[in-house]
Design an enzyme around this catalytic site. Structure first.
Site: not given
Ligand code: UD1
Ligand code: MG
Length: 439
Positions: A8, A14, A21, A103
């Site tokens: 992580a 993006r 994230k 993710d």
């Protein structure tokens, strides 16, 4: 026993967000928390999260005391990331290590159990998938059906790019072998990174067997790199929750239009109309009907109660049997006993309400004086007229009636009519003012 490493540390450029994230929520909780919950279901010896981007904010937000945190700084690749976790894993007895990703939140425990089973104690097991469009992924290279290595898209030749079996990234490796391989990884490749995937060729060189397993659904291994992918997986997750509710016998007017951000426990014959949001721990007992457009958080709704449309139940709401909460009614930190009704435009906060109470439209419990909160007690069989304010702390005695428009600042005695509004007067011969004529 099993060690789990969750990667992580990546940046998540993006997402175009200041929030790291892995803290972006799926169903209201950080995506990394979903992965942790899944890891905990596997009979795990030790869980280690490799973090980096976002710094200490990530472990602080997760607040998971059972987890070890390994800082990876700088981030030199997935192999380098797993290497940072090794000192935190339990080495005695030697246990296989499962690698997951912060993710990739929707991976099913059943899929992982299958992968763990095919790894056993001494095989390297890869979770792979067959994709129509494998672009961007590492490809599984097989010779005579046996996996020999993984090649990253950026390092692959045309023949390798044509391979449609891809590396999901999730794998199980024997603990001792992993500790031997990781320090030997090099970074002479297109990205100048230490690739975790290079351990496959190392295992093959040692004569180790490589096993593979596949997820039941490809979305299980989908990663999140953008807000579009986040929204897509949120919808898949919500659809899964809706399907599980319907399996249990809940009737949903439209399984595409319900959002559960927490735990929703339902009895028999529960009906939920469209566009309702459930947060925290919500319990809907037998025969409950939730009409359209309700928001319900940390509440218990008793059997055969009817909520909404457009109602909001906030934390600490406990409703007994056959309670009706109608449109534009908000209830917070209150208990309401059987057969009571607040059907239109009301605020009921910090209240203990008895049975068979009728709360008129526009009733407000004034529970807050700007500094402190106070309770309102409404006993059984009370009738509250419309547009009434109950200035807490205040008690309305059993069977009392409050006249419409009352502002109640002292206790109302049982069985009597209490009314505080000014007496109505009519003035005979009164004339409306008229505009003066201009000269
Ligand atoms: C990786 C795999 C690829 C696979 C793909 C699946 C490698 C070398 N390649 O590629 O075979 O098909 O995943 O999505 O492993 N991370 C860290 N620290 C790092 C680098 C990455 O924690 O130094 C984390 C990232 O936060 C991310 C995950 O590891 O969650 C994967 O990293 P990423 O660089 O996206 O891997 P891919 O290039 O997609
Ligand atoms: Mg990469």
């Amino acid at each position: 026993m099993l060690n789990v490493v969750i990667l992580a540390a990546g940046k998540g450029t993006r997402m175009r967000s200041n929030l790291p994230k892995v803290l972006h929520p799926i169903a209201g909780t950080p995506m990394l928390a979903h992965v942790l919950d899944t890891a905990r279901k596997l009979g795990t010896a030790k869980i280690c999260v490799v973090y980096g981007h976002g710094g200490e904010f990530v472990p602080q937000k997760l607040a998971a005391p059972d987890v070890a945190w390994a800082l990876q700084e700088p981030q030199l690749g997935t192999g380098h990331a797993v290497l940072q976790a090794l000192p935190h894993l339990s080495a005695v007895p030697p246990a296989p290590t499962l690698v997951l990703y912060g993710d990739v939140p929707l991976i099913r425990p059943e899929t992982l159990q299958r992968l763990i089973a095919c790894a056993g104690q001494n095989r390297l097991a890869l979770l792979t998938a067959h994709l129509d469009d494998p672009k961007g992924y590492g490809r599984i290279v097989r010779v005579d059906g046996k996996v020999v290595r993984i090649v990253e898209e950026k390092d692959a030749d045309d023949a390798e790019r044509a391979i449609r079996e891809i590396n999901t990234g999730i794998l199980v490796a024997p603990g001792a072998a992993l500790a031997r391989w990781l320090p030997q990884l090099g970074n002479r490749n297109a990205q100048g990174e230490y690739y975790l995937t290079d351990i496959v060729a190392m295992a093959v060189a040692e004569g180790m067997e490589i096993a593979t397993a596949q997820p039941d659904d490809n979305w299980e291994t989908d990663g999140i790199n953008s807000k579009n992918q986040l929204a897509r997986l949120e919808r898949i997750h919500q659809r899964n929750i809706a399907e599980a509710l319907m399996e249990q016998g809940v009737t949903l007017a439209d399984p595409e239009r319900i959002d559960v951000r927490g735990e929703l426990i339902c009895g028999k014959d529960v009906f939920i109309d469209v566009n309702c949001v459930f947060e925290g721990r919500v319990e809907l007992q037998d025969g409950v009907r939730i009409n359209a457009h309700c928001v319900i958080q940390d509440a218990v709704v008793g059997p055969h109660s009817i909520i909404g449309p457009f109602a909001r139940l906030r934390p600490g709401t406990v409703l007994a049997e056959d309670v009706h909460i109608g449109n534009f009614v908000e209830v917070k930190n209150s208990t309401i006993a059987a057969h009571s009704k607040a059907n239109h435009l009301a605020y009921v906060g910090d209240t203990t309400m008895g049975s068979r109470v009728n709360v008129g439209a526009g009733t407000i419990t004034c529970n807050y004086d700007g500094a402190n909160k106070f309770r309102t007690v409404i006993e059984d069989d009370v009738f509250i007229g419309s547009d009434t304010q109950l200035v807490a702390p205040v008690t309305v005695g059993k069977g009392a009636t409050l006249g419409a428009g009352t502002t109640l600042t002292r206790d109302a005695p049982p069985e009597q009519l209490t009314v505080s509004r000014a007496k109505q007067v009519s003035i005979p011969g009164w004339k409306r003012p008229v505009k003066k004529k201009k000269e």
